[in-house]
Motif scaffolding. Structure first.
Motif, short mmCIF file in Angstrom:
data_model
loop_
_atom_site.label_atom_id
_atom_site.label_comp_id
_atom_site.label_asym_id
_atom_site.label_seq_id
_atom_site.Cartn_x
_atom_site.Cartn_y
_atom_site.Cartn_z
N GLU A 138 17.27 11.16 6.77
CA GLU A 138 18.01 12.05 5.89
C GLU A 138 18.62 13.22 6.65
O GLU A 138 19.73 13.66 6.35
N GLU A 139 17.92 13.75 7.64
CA GLU A 139 18.40 14.92 8.37
C GLU A 139 19.14 14.57 9.66
O GLU A 139 19.55 15.45 10.40
N GLY A 140 19.32 13.28 9.92
CA GLY A 140 20.17 12.86 11.01
C GLY A 140 19.59 13.03 12.41
O GLY A 140 20.34 13.26 13.36
N PHE A 141 18.27 12.89 12.56
CA PHE A 141 17.66 12.99 13.88
C PHE A 141 17.57 11.61 14.52
O PHE A 141 17.28 10.61 13.86
N ASP A 142 17.79 11.57 15.84
CA ASP A 142 17.67 10.31 16.58
C ASP A 142 16.22 9.99 16.89
O ASP A 142 15.85 8.82 16.97
N CYS A 143 15.40 11.01 17.10
CA CYS A 143 13.99 10.81 17.39
C CYS A 143 13.25 12.13 17.19
O CYS A 143 13.87 13.18 17.01
N LEU A 155 9.01 3.81 10.26
CA LEU A 155 9.47 4.42 11.50
C LEU A 155 8.95 3.65 12.72
O LEU A 155 7.85 3.11 12.70
N ARG A 156 9.74 3.64 13.76
CA ARG A 156 9.30 3.06 15.03
C ARG A 156 8.52 4.12 15.80
O ARG A 156 8.97 5.26 15.92
N VAL A 157 7.37 3.76 16.33
CA VAL A 157 6.46 4.74 16.95
C VAL A 157 6.12 4.29 18.37
O VAL A 157 5.76 3.14 18.60
N ILE A 158 6.23 5.21 19.30
CA ILE A 158 5.74 5.02 20.67
C ILE A 158 4.61 6.02 20.89
O ILE A 158 4.84 7.23 20.87
N GLN A 159 3.42 5.52 21.06
CA GLN A 159 2.25 6.39 21.27
C GLN A 159 2.12 6.71 22.75
O GLN A 159 2.06 5.81 23.59
N ARG A 264 -15.35 16.73 15.58
CA ARG A 264 -13.89 16.82 15.51
C ARG A 264 -13.43 16.59 14.07
O ARG A 264 -14.18 16.07 13.24
N MET A 265 -12.19 16.97 13.81
CA MET A 265 -11.58 16.72 12.50
C MET A 265 -10.50 15.65 12.65
O MET A 265 -9.30 15.95 12.66
N GLY A 266 -10.92 14.41 12.84
CA GLY A 266 -9.97 13.31 12.96
C GLY A 266 -9.43 13.17 14.37
O GLY A 266 -9.65 14.02 15.24
N ASP A 267 -8.72 12.09 14.59
CA ASP A 267 -8.11 11.79 15.88
C ASP A 267 -6.60 11.89 15.74
O ASP A 267 -6.03 11.40 14.75
N ILE A 268 -5.96 12.50 16.73
CA ILE A 268 -4.51 12.60 16.70
C ILE A 268 -3.95 12.14 18.04
O ILE A 268 -4.65 12.14 19.05
N THR A 269 -2.69 11.75 18.01
CA THR A 269 -2.02 11.28 19.22
C THR A 269 -0.66 11.95 19.34
O THR A 269 -0.09 12.45 18.37
N LEU A 270 -0.16 11.94 20.57
CA LEU A 270 1.20 12.41 20.86
C LEU A 270 2.12 11.21 20.76
O LEU A 270 1.91 10.19 21.44
N ASN A 271 3.15 11.32 19.92
CA ASN A 271 4.01 10.18 19.61
C ASN A 271 5.48 10.53 19.68
O ASN A 271 5.88 11.67 19.41
N ILE A 272 6.29 9.54 20.03
CA ILE A 272 7.73 9.59 19.80
C ILE A 272 8.02 8.69 18.61
O ILE A 272 7.59 7.53 18.59
N VAL A 273 8.69 9.22 17.61
CA VAL A 273 9.04 8.41 16.44
C VAL A 273 10.56 8.34 16.32
O VAL A 273 11.28 9.28 16.68
N MET A 274 11.04 7.21 15.81
CA MET A 274 12.47 6.95 15.68
C MET A 274 12.75 6.27 14.35
O MET A 274 11.84 5.68 13.76
N PRO A 276 13.97 3.36 11.72
CA PRO A 276 13.50 1.97 11.80
C PRO A 276 14.44 1.00 12.52
O PRO A 276 13.99 -0.02 13.02
N SER A 277 15.73 1.28 12.58
CA SER A 277 16.66 0.34 13.20
C SER A 277 16.34 0.13 14.68
O SER A 277 16.04 1.08 15.41
N ARG A 278 16.40 -1.13 15.13
CA ARG A 278 16.19 -1.43 16.54
C ARG A 278 17.40 -1.08 17.40
O ARG A 278 17.30 -0.98 18.62
N LEU A 279 18.57 -0.95 16.76
CA LEU A 279 19.78 -0.61 17.48
C LEU A 279 19.88 0.90 17.62
O LEU A 279 19.87 1.62 16.63
N ARG A 280 19.95 1.37 18.85
CA ARG A 280 20.09 2.80 19.11
C ARG A 280 21.15 3.00 20.18
O ARG A 280 21.28 2.17 21.09
N PRO A 281 21.90 4.10 20.10
CA PRO A 281 22.82 4.39 21.20
C PRO A 281 22.07 4.46 22.52
O PRO A 281 20.91 4.90 22.59
N ALA A 282 22.74 4.07 23.59
CA ALA A 282 22.10 4.06 24.90
C ALA A 282 21.64 5.44 25.31
O ALA A 282 20.64 5.59 26.02
N ARG A 283 22.36 6.47 24.88
CA ARG A 283 21.95 7.84 25.25
C ARG A 283 20.62 8.20 24.61
O ARG A 283 19.82 8.96 25.18
#
Length: 296
Positions: A138-143, A155-159, A264-274, A276-283
């Protein structure tokens, strides 16, 4: 069956994102009448009004808001296809929009982005730092960078890595107030609460053997940003619960100490999210791969 009017859908996305026909015409290198005719053509084919127009501004109609995600996807996929077809020896160009949490963005992401800009001089970066979770489509972010236990979604997720979180306090606080030996004792201590979570007023704490304790901490300081807690914690004013990228330097220096180890209060990870489309600009792929290789 007539083909969809892909040009008009892409123009719809640009007008909605930029907020005016004139700005869309400038970005797309089209005339304003061409923009207006394309929107009118799309409205006729759909049988609905997409924009409310006045002499001062335009705004999406209810139907326009419903259909905008489809326009965004069409524009995004078309752009990715065009970029994929270009000679790969050409310099990558254009803008990448990235969202990230404020503290992590300042401490860890900023130097990586600086190096990325050196490696890819024709790519511009629009980095928005905010601890609130953004809607990428909705807000037009690439990742986006997200530090969380992510729920299942489209969403596509890279952990990238596990993030350690510690209960911390200054030696001066422990000397003055004594060190809590069990989570239940936190209810009698001055606690610092990160408010940008669901139900921050209750801490659900899990022990090393899987046991769970629910604690209602006594709030001395509350904020939606963890970075601002550090000075007061180091000054001995209370107990906080902070991720490693915020408190590791203080732990290494001994200005903060880890209390209640193993809890601890749960487990968290550092992620890149994108989106859902598999097609992304090369940049976008260039930035994502750079972040994968350099973020810690």
């Amino acid at each position: 069956m007539a083909l969809p009017d892909y040009e008009a859908w892409a123009i719809l996305e640009a007008v909605a994102r930029l907020g005016s026909f004139t700005a869309a015409a400038d970005e797309l290198s089209l005339s304003k009448p061409t923009i207006s005719k394309a929107i009118s053509r799309l409205e006729r084919s759909l049988g609905t009004v997409l924009f409310h127009r006045t002499s001062r501004k335009i705004s999406l109609s209810t139907a326009g808001q419903t259909l905008l995600p489809h326009a965004q996807q069409i524009a995004h996929v078309g752009e990715a296809a065009m970029e994929a077809a270009r000679d790969t020896t050409h310099l990558l160009k254009g803008q990448v929009r990235l969202a990230a949490p404020l503290s992590y963005g300042l401490s860890h992401l900023a130097p990586v982005i600086a190096n990325f800009m050196c490696a890819y001089p024709e790519i511009t970066v629009d980095l928005q730092l905010n601890d609130a979770r953004v809607d990428l489509v909705e807000e037009g972010f690439d990742c986006a960078i997200r530090i969380a236990d992510l729920p299942d979604s489209s969403l596509r997720v890279i952990q990238l890595r596990k993030v350690d979180i510690y209960f911390v306090a200054a030696p001066a606080y422990i000397t003055r107030m004594s060190e809590p030996r069990t989570p239940g004792e936190l209810a009698g201590h001055d606690c610092f609460i990160y408010s940008n979570t669901r139900g921050p007023e209750v801490w659900h704490i899990t022990g090393p053997n899987g046991q769970t304790v629910n604690v209602r901490p006594k709030c001395r300081f509350q904020s939606n940003n963890g970075d601002v807690m550090l000075p007061a914690l180091i000054a001995g004013r209370g107990i906080g619960y902070l991720p490693d990228f915020l408190c590791q330097n203080a732990l290494d220096a001994g200005t903060l100490i880890n209390i209640l180890p193993g809890w601890r209060m749960g487990d968290i990870t550092l992620n890149i999210v994108m989106p859902p489309s598999r097609l992304r600009p090369a940049r976008v792929d260039a930035l994502v791969n750079f972040l994968k290789d350099n973020l810690r």
